[in-house]
Scaffold this active site. Structure first.
Site, PDB file in Angstrom:
ATOM      1  N   ASP A   6      27.480  11.406   2.153  1.00  0.00           N
ATOM      2  CA  ASP A   6      28.191  10.253   1.389  1.00  0.00           C
ATOM      3  C   ASP A   6      28.742   8.700   2.105  1.00  0.00           C
ATOM      4  OD1 ASP A   6      30.523  10.129  -0.758  1.00  0.00           O
ATOM      5  OD2 ASP A   6      31.931   9.909   0.607  1.00  0.00           O
ATOM      6  N   SER A   7      29.439   8.006   1.507  1.00  0.00           N
ATOM      7  CA  SER A   7      29.378   6.932   1.478  1.00  0.00           C
ATOM      8  C   SER A   7      30.095   6.349   2.483  1.00  0.00           C
ATOM      9  CB  SER A   7      29.326   5.842   0.425  1.00  0.00           C
ATOM     10  OG  SER A   7      30.882   6.548  -0.218  1.00  0.00           O
ATOM     11  N   GLY A  39      30.896   2.059  -4.121  1.00  0.00           N
ATOM     12  CA  GLY A  39      31.766   2.204  -5.991  1.00  0.00           C
ATOM     13  C   GLY A  39      31.242   0.893  -6.898  1.00  0.00           C
ATOM     14  N   CYS A  69      28.133  13.013  -3.567  1.00  0.00           N
ATOM     15  CA  CYS A  69      28.553  11.768  -3.207  1.00  0.00           C
ATOM     16  C   CYS A  69      28.078  11.647  -5.158  1.00  0.00           C
ATOM     17  CB  CYS A  69      27.911   9.596  -2.621  1.00  0.00           C
ATOM     18  SG  CYS A  69      28.668   8.243  -3.178  1.00  0.00           S
ATOM     19  N   GLU A 154      40.411   6.045   1.609  1.00  0.00           N
ATOM     20  CA  GLU A 154      39.227   5.461   3.138  1.00  0.00           C
ATOM     21  C   GLU A 154      40.493   4.528   3.700  1.00  0.00           C
ATOM     22  OE1 GLU A 154      35.732   5.130   4.094  1.00  0.00           O
ATOM     23  OE2 GLU A 154      36.153   7.239   3.082  1.00  0.00           O
ATOM     24  N   CYS A 188      34.769  12.100  -7.881  1.00  0.00           N
ATOM     25  CA  CYS A 188      34.681  11.276  -7.003  1.00  0.00           C
ATOM     26  C   CYS A 188      34.951  12.035  -5.975  1.00  0.00           C
ATOM     27  CB  CYS A 188      35.461   9.967  -6.856  1.00  0.00           C
ATOM     28  SG  CYS A 188      35.149   8.953  -5.439  1.00  0.00           S
ATOM     29  N   THR A 189      34.127  12.171  -4.735  1.00  0.00           N
ATOM     30  CA  THR A 189      33.998  13.093  -4.123  1.00  0.00           C
ATOM     31  C   THR A 189      35.474  12.836  -2.929  1.00  0.00           C
ATOM     32  OG1 THR A 189      32.497  12.403  -2.390  1.00  0.00           O
ATOM     33  CG2 THR A 189      32.177  14.458  -3.726  1.00  0.00           C
ATOM     34  N   HIS A 190      36.336  12.065  -3.532  1.00  0.00           N
ATOM     35  CA  HIS A 190      37.381  11.060  -2.302  1.00  0.00           C
ATOM     36  C   HIS A 190      38.447  11.344  -3.354  1.00  0.00           C
ATOM     37  CE1 HIS A 190      34.886   8.498  -0.264  1.00  0.00           C
ATOM     38  NE2 HIS A 190      35.962   8.241   0.513  1.00  0.00           N
TER      39      HIS A 190
END
Ligand code: DGL
Length: 283
Positions: A6-7, A39, A69, A154, A188-190
């Site tokens: 992932d990022s 993104g 991601c 983040e 979005c995995t966040h």
């Protein structure tokens, strides 16, 4: 090992489910935290960074890499699968997380109207619209970019009032586009970290489709069908597979930030990513 990329931290939400359904597998998780968020970046940057990460994971003995991601899956997966893989590691595999979700989504909606929330990269790529139309051509799909959510997550500002304000704004926008939406994909995995806020804000008839659970189930099915890849992934017969946590930022930064996503304390290793040509692909 099974590679998960992932990022930044978001892919940990997918890793958690993967480790739950594949308890004996050894994993290597790589977060490109030094260059997150992806993104709002260009196609060229996302593609190059993702290829570097995939090449790195191949070089440490991960024959299968899951791009956990959506942005990397939307922007880089196809080119890596079609153009790079045959050249750099033809017997290895890279999978994304958009197609498995698209396959499943029609089973989750009752009204046939769904909404996609994601990063600007994922939304402008229209990857979800394209993939969903292949499996469920009759579904009505609206989408909305949520550029502020990844930077807030983040930074660990999950319970900050501005996060709730933005979640409210984005959900109101998408529901105004189509009030019949009954299922929202947090693409979005966040975003699962904000699930509590979404649940508070969304009307009762609108459900959230959990991406991590679907991805883990599909990975399990994939591995049982593709035994040639499965047999090359290292496992621990005692059913307690090991997880290596790798980051392009400092290990200290990762260990602190990951605590929002991962209950247990972790030890992270800092790695350096270079151009894909710099790695050897012996596996
Ligand atoms: N978590 C990622 C996704 O699923 C990307 C977030 C970002 O780097 O912008 O899209």
């Amino acid at each position: 090992m099974l590679g998960v990329f992932d990022s930044g931290f978001g892919g940990l939400t997918v890793l958690k489910e993967l480790a739950r359904v594949l308890p004996s597998y050894n994993f290597a998780y790589l977060g490109d935290n030094a260059r997150a968020p992806y993104g709002s970046r260009s196609f060229e940057s996302i593609y190059r960074y993702t290829l570097e990460a995939v090449s790195f994971l191949f070089s440490i003995n991960c024959p299968l890499v899951i791009l956990a991601c959506n942005t990397a899956s939307a922007k880089a997966l196809r080119t890596i699968q079609q153009k790079d893989l045959p050249l750099i590691a033809p017997s290895n595999r890279v999978l994304g997380i958009i197609r498995p979700m698209a396959e499943e989504i029609g089973n989750l909606t009752k009204t046939g109207h769904i909404g996609i929330l994601g990063t600007e990269g994922t939304i402008t790529s229209c990857s979800y619209l394209i993939e969903i139309a292949k499996f469920w051509p009759d579904l009505q799909v609206e989408q909305e970019p949520c550029p502020m959510l990844v930077p807030l997550v983040e930074k660990g500002l999950i319970n900050h009032p501005s996060t709730e304000m933005f979640v409210k704004e984005y959900t109101q926008k998408i529901l105004a586009k189509d009030p019949r939406i009954d299922t929202l994909i947090l693409a979005c995995t966040h975003y699962p970290l904000l699930q509590g806020i979404f649940a508070k804000i969304l009307p009762e008839n609108v459900k959230i489709a959990s991406q991590a659970g679907v991805i883990a189930q599909k990975a399990l099915e994939y591995l049982s069908k593709h035994t040639e890849i499965d047999s090359r992934i290292s496992k621990n017969p005692s059913k307690s597979g090991k997880i290596r946590f790798l980051t392009t930022d400092s290990s200290d930064f990762f260990e602190k930030g990951a605590s929002f996503f991962w209950e247990k304390p972790i030890a992270a290793e800092k790695v350096f990513l270079y151009s894909s040509n710099d790695y050897s692909h012996s596996n």
